[in-house]
Write a protein that holds these residues in place. Structure first.
Motif, PDB file in Angstrom:
ATOM      1  N   VAL A 101       0.862  -1.047  -0.309  1.00 28.44           N
ATOM      2  CA  VAL A 101       0.185   0.052  -0.333  1.00 28.44           C
ATOM      3  C   VAL A 101       0.849   1.721   0.036  1.00 28.44           C
ATOM      4  N   VAL A 102       2.237   1.461   1.287  1.00 32.58           N
ATOM      5  CA  VAL A 102       3.051   1.960   0.950  1.00 32.58           C
ATOM      6  C   VAL A 102       3.323   2.679  -0.716  1.00 32.58           C
ATOM      7  N   LYS A 103       4.075   0.875  -0.982  1.00 32.60           N
ATOM      8  CA  LYS A 103       4.561   1.626  -2.041  1.00 32.60           C
ATOM      9  C   LYS A 103       3.935   2.077  -3.409  1.00 32.60           C
ATOM     10  N   GLU A 104       2.185   1.658  -3.562  1.00 33.50           N
ATOM     11  CA  GLU A 104       1.397   2.289  -3.867  1.00 33.50           C
ATOM     12  C   GLU A 104       0.917   4.010  -4.571  1.00 33.50           C
ATOM     13  N   PHE A 105       0.580   3.800  -2.604  1.00 33.35           N
ATOM     14  CA  PHE A 105       0.883   5.331  -2.276  1.00 33.35           C
ATOM     15  C   PHE A 105       1.775   6.375  -2.664  1.00 33.35           C
ATOM     16  N   VAL A 106       3.083   5.805  -1.980  1.00 39.02           N
ATOM     17  CA  VAL A 106       4.127   6.857  -2.887  1.00 39.02           C
ATOM     18  C   VAL A 106       3.634   7.439  -4.119  1.00 39.02           C
ATOM     19  N   LYS A 107       4.217   6.516  -5.352  1.00 43.90           N
ATOM     20  CA  LYS A 107       4.537   6.305  -6.489  1.00 43.90           C
ATOM     21  C   LYS A 107       2.788   7.279  -7.309  1.00 43.90           C
ATOM     22  N   ASN A 108       1.561   7.168  -6.358  1.00 47.42           N
ATOM     23  CA  ASN A 108       0.603   7.920  -7.031  1.00 47.42           C
ATOM     24  C   ASN A 108       0.718   9.613  -6.813  1.00 47.42           C
ATOM     25  N   VAL A 109       1.539   9.375  -5.591  1.00 47.78           N
ATOM     26  CA  VAL A 109       1.627  10.559  -4.664  1.00 47.78           C
ATOM     27  C   VAL A 109       3.149  11.899  -6.110  1.00 47.78           C
TER      28      VAL A 109
END
Length: 478
Positions: free
Chosen positions: A48-56
């Motif tokens: 979830v962290v990986k996807e979150f940071v990528k999207n932001v």
């Protein structure tokens, strides 16, 4: 307090951006590193962290953001929107049966607060819908589980169907449902057994109960203090039972927030309620956008308003507003006001819902000792009726009598009266100034008057999301 550590880390990540007029890709990269560490420390699922940071990062390095007049604010908005999306975009209502009863099956591991949540949900249904729930005690394994449910049921005025500990839970559910049909209960809430961990025997029993009851809702109760481990529990229950939603408990404890930020993304199932506190009325609907605001230190005025509407009597509120307007607010009103504010929850939690107060250093270690409130009440109760209605009568000799009557030092009596007079003056000035819609906050029609209270932006955001929420709820039901 939930999310406190995460909120502080995110504020630190944004502080460098706020100081700069222009933001470069390098600045964004540094901030993303801080955000990533903050989320991992909050025990958010790594994927979830990986996807979150990528999207932001992808949204934050766009030309329209970096070249805008306030890039830091733009990036904070992107983070806010992504937090909201991660937790589910909109609140999801209970699935209700088109005919009575609506059957809710509560599942979860031992110690998550399942039985207490059954009571809280019952009270909420009674308050919100004038419902007539029936509780079924299907946990025959945990010592005193049935007794606990009976105590909880009695405290909220809801009957409990039980057949002791020697009957198979499947048979208890069958007969409990038959009893609900005879009594025309509009809700049935089944308190099922839990274990210290997921095992085959437990899951087989729960699957059998599901087959018997055909529940409209299977709500998984999860202890938010377990952090990322809560997502593994949710996945395990979901794979066997196809849960319909999650209730996060103990969100008022020392929790890092990983469960709230991970469960929806990992399981695809919505968080429907959050439990904060031991009182039976401390179960709230989970609003992802409001939670995102709280995590980012922006406060949560809409939840505060909801609490005010639930706890403040409209007639009393209107009368109170009139007294403030006419500057006739007295100690009797002060007692009423104190009682109603206490019903809304701990004062430190209420203050953190006010925009701009959440990250106020002065509030970091602020705690309102319940004894302080009891002492103030003792001083007021020591006053004569005339003194309560006319605070100006309180000369030095009368104050000495109050100190003796309440058992409090004269210094404390003087300080309380001084604070009362200062508060009374401030409320009067607020009414005459920018806050003439104060009666709206305490009575009906709250959201229509909030423009006078510097809340326009938040209300606009809520209106913008209204159609999206309704559409989401409709799709979820279908």
């Amino acid at each position: 307090m939930a999310f406190e550590g995460l909120s502080e880390r995110l504020q630190k990540a944004f502080s460098g951006l706020r100081r700069k007029g222009k933001v470069t890709e390098s600045d964004v990269r540094d901030s993303m590193r801080e955000i990533r560490l903050a989320l991992l420390e909050a025990d958010v699922n790594f994927g979830v962290v990986k996807e979150f940071v990528k999207n932001v990062r992808e949204k934050a390095v766009g030309a329209e953001v970096l070249e805008s007049l306030s890039p830091a604010q733009q990036i904070i908005k992107i983070v806010n929107d992504e937090l909201t999306a991660t937790m589910g975009e909109a609140a999801v209502p209970l699935n209700k049966s088109p005919h009575i009863p609506t059957i809710i099956m509560m599942v979860g591991l031992q110690g998550a607060g399942k039985t207490t949540t059954v009571g809280k949900l019952s009270k909420r249904l009674i308050q919100q819908e004038k419902a007539r729930p029936l509780l079924i005690a299907a946990d025959v394994y945990r010592p005193a589980a049935i007794d606990q449910l009976q105590v909880v049921g009695k405290s909220v005025g809801v009957p409990v169907f039980e057949m002791g500990t020697d009957t198979d839970p499947r048979e208890i559910v069958r007969q409990g449902l038959a009893q609900a049909a005879l009594q025309h209960n509009d809700y049935v809430i089944i308190d099922t057994a839990g274990r210290l961990q997921i095992d085959e025997k437990l899951m087989t029993e729960l699957a059998d109960i599901k087959e018997i009851a055909h529940p409209n809702e299977i709500l998984l109760v999860v202890d938010s203090m377990t952090g990322q481990a809560a997502t593994d529990v949710a996945k395990g229950f979901d794979e066997r039972l196809d849960i319909t939603g999650v209730v996060l408990t103990k969100l008022d404890g020392d929790t890092r927030g990983g469960a709230a930020l991970s469960i929806r993304k990992v399981t695809g199932k919505p968080i429907k309620f959050i439990g904060q506190g031991e009182k039976m009325d401390s179960l709230d609907v989970f609003y992802p956008d409001r939670m995102a605001n709280r995590i980012l230190g922006m406060g949560d005025m809409l939840t505060l308003i909801d609490k005010a509407q639930q706890n403040f009597d409209e007639k009393q509120a209107t009368e109170m507003a009139d007294k403030i307007k006419e500057n006739t607010f007295d100690f009797n009103d002060f007692l009423d006001q104190m009682a109603q504010v206490q019903n809304m929850g701990p004062m430190e939690d209420i203050m953190k819902m006010i925009p701009g107060m959440a990250n106020n250093p002065a509030l970091k270690n602020f705690k309102m000792d319940p004894k302080d409130i009891a002492h103030m009440k003792a001083i007021v109760y020591s006053m004569t009726p005339a003194e309560r209605e006319q605070p100006d009568l309180l000369n030095p000799s009368r104050r000495r009598r109050l100190a003796a009557g309440s058992g409090r030092p004269i210094v404390e009596v003087n300080r309380m009266i001084k604070q009362f007079n200062a508060s009374k003056k401030m409320m009067s000035q607020m009414y005459k100034g920018n806050f003439q819609g104060m009666e709206g906050l305490m009575g009906g029609g709250v959201k229509g008057r909030l423009g006078k209270m510097a809340m326009n932006s938040m209300i606009k955001k809520q209106k913008k999301n209204k159609k999206k929420r309704l559409k989401h709820a409709k799709n979820f039901k279908s």
